[in-house]
Structure formats: structure tokens, C-alpha cells
Write a protein that holds these residues in place. Structure first.
Motif, PDB file in Angstrom:
ATOM      1  N   ARG A 151       0.788  -1.261   0.021  1.00  0.00           N
ATOM      2  CA  ARG A 151       0.009   0.102   0.175  1.00  0.00           C
ATOM      3  C   ARG A 151       0.895   1.172  -0.075  1.00  0.00           C
ATOM      4  N   LEU A 195      -2.647   0.834  -4.436  1.00  0.00           N
ATOM      5  CA  LEU A 195      -1.912  -0.689  -4.372  1.00  0.00           C
ATOM      6  C   LEU A 195      -1.055  -0.471  -5.360  1.00  0.00           C
ATOM      7  N   CYS A 196       0.480  -0.899  -4.833  1.00  0.00           N
ATOM      8  CA  CYS A 196       1.514  -0.551  -5.710  1.00  0.00           C
ATOM      9  C   CYS A 196       2.250  -2.001  -5.677  1.00  0.00           C
ATOM     10  N   THR A 227       6.563   2.723   2.734  1.00  0.00           N
ATOM     11  CA  THR A 227       5.270   2.132   2.060  1.00  0.00           C
ATOM     12  C   THR A 227       4.379   2.207   3.502  1.00  0.00           C
ATOM     13  N   ASP A 234       1.188  -0.950   4.454  1.00  0.00           N
ATOM     14  CA  ASP A 234       1.429  -2.289   4.773  1.00  0.00           C
ATOM     15  C   ASP A 234       1.751  -3.209   3.472  1.00  0.00           C
ATOM     16  N   HIS A 264       0.965  -6.475   1.177  1.00  0.00           N
ATOM     17  CA  HIS A 264       0.040  -7.221   1.120  1.00  0.00           C
ATOM     18  C   HIS A 264       0.747  -8.666   0.657  1.00  0.00           C
TER      19      HIS A 264
END
Length: 157
Positions: A17, A22-23, A93, A95, A97
Motif C-alpha cells: 500500500r 495499491l502498488c 510504504t 502495509d 500485502h
């Protein structure tokens, strides 16, 4: 997870995140993830450069990914150490994922999808479970003047 017929399977990427976005980064660009390290401001750099930290004994630039992508400063919960052509960089960044398959179809590089984001930042726009994901190009994210400022700070007087 198997992609629908006719769609290519995605590349394995580290997904994280960055503010509301979202990356993802290709796994071959990622060195490791870690808790945020103490960061020292670096004068004369763009606002997305939060400073420099010492990562495994090496002075390392810290880039706020949310700011880099044009957003406001976001909560930082992790650093992602990435490889670049000039050495490691720490991406600040939100969190993590995990490692996921990010699908990018033929329209993934469509300029209309990227808006004002420079082409040097985003390789493609992909999806995970119908959620858009920006696939970043870490090797091209840091401008030359930022590397010069970091080098000047790292050299003892």
C-alpha cells in the motif's frame, strides 16, 4: 489462482500500500522488507525523498512512494529495499500485502490509464482480483540530482 482463459498469468510481485494506492514491484527488484529505519533529512531533494538512512551499513535514500506518485504523505509502516542501477533505495510504504500475481494485459501500459504520472514511474497498471495495481519501475525512480545530493552527504568532510 488460474487466470481466465485468454488472459496471461501475472508476474510474481511484492504488493504494498502507498497511501490509497495499491502498488507492486517485480520480485527481482526487491532485496528485502523491514521496519522503518531512522531517517535523516536530505536538503535540496524533492519532497518525495524523505531523507537518508543507514541500511546494513550503507547510506541509502528513502523514497516516500505515496508522495512520489503525487499523493500526500501517508502512514509508513514498512521499508522495501529495492535494487537500482546506482545502489539500493528504501521505499517507505504502508502495509505489505505479500507476493502476488499481478496481471497486466495489453492495455496495461495505456497512457490514458496513467494520467499525469511520468512514464518513468509506472511500468503498467495491472489488477489483482479486479483491484487496480500500479506496477512500479524502481530502476528509473530516482533522478540524478537526488543521487548527487546523497553522494555529497555520504562523503566525510
Amino acid at each position: 489462482m488460474v487466470p481466465p482463459a485468454g488472459e496471461p498469468a501475472g508476474d510474481s510481485s511484492l504488493v504494498f500500500r502507498a497511501g490509497p494506492l495499491l502498488c507492486a514491484l517485480h520480485l527481482d527488484e526487491v532485496i528485502e522488507t523491514m521496519r522503518p529505519l531512522a531517517t535523516h533529512p536530505l536538503a535540496g531533494t524533492p519532497t518525495f525523498v524523505t531523507g537518508i538512512c543507514i541500511m546494513r551499513g550503507i547510506p541509502t535514500l528513502v523514497i516516500d512512494v505515496a508522495r512520489l506518485l503525487g499523493g500526500a504523505e501517508a502512514e509508513v509502516s514498512r521499508f522495501v529495499a529495492v535494487r537500482t542501477e546506482r545502489g539500493p533505495v528504501a521505499f517507505a510504504t504502508g502495509d505489505i500485502h505479500g507476493v502476488r500475481s499481478v496481471r497486466t494485459g495489453t492495455a496495461g501500459r495505456h497512457e490514458a490509464l496513467l494520467g499525469d504520472a511520468p512514464a518513468r514511474l509506472i511500468a503498467a497498471v495491472g489488477t489483482i482480483d479486479a483491484v487496480p495495481v500500479l506496477l512500479l519501475q524502481s530502476m528509473r525512480l530516482v533522478p540524478d540530482e537526488v543521487w548527487a545530493a546523497a553522494a555529497a552527504l555520504a562523503v566525510p568532510a
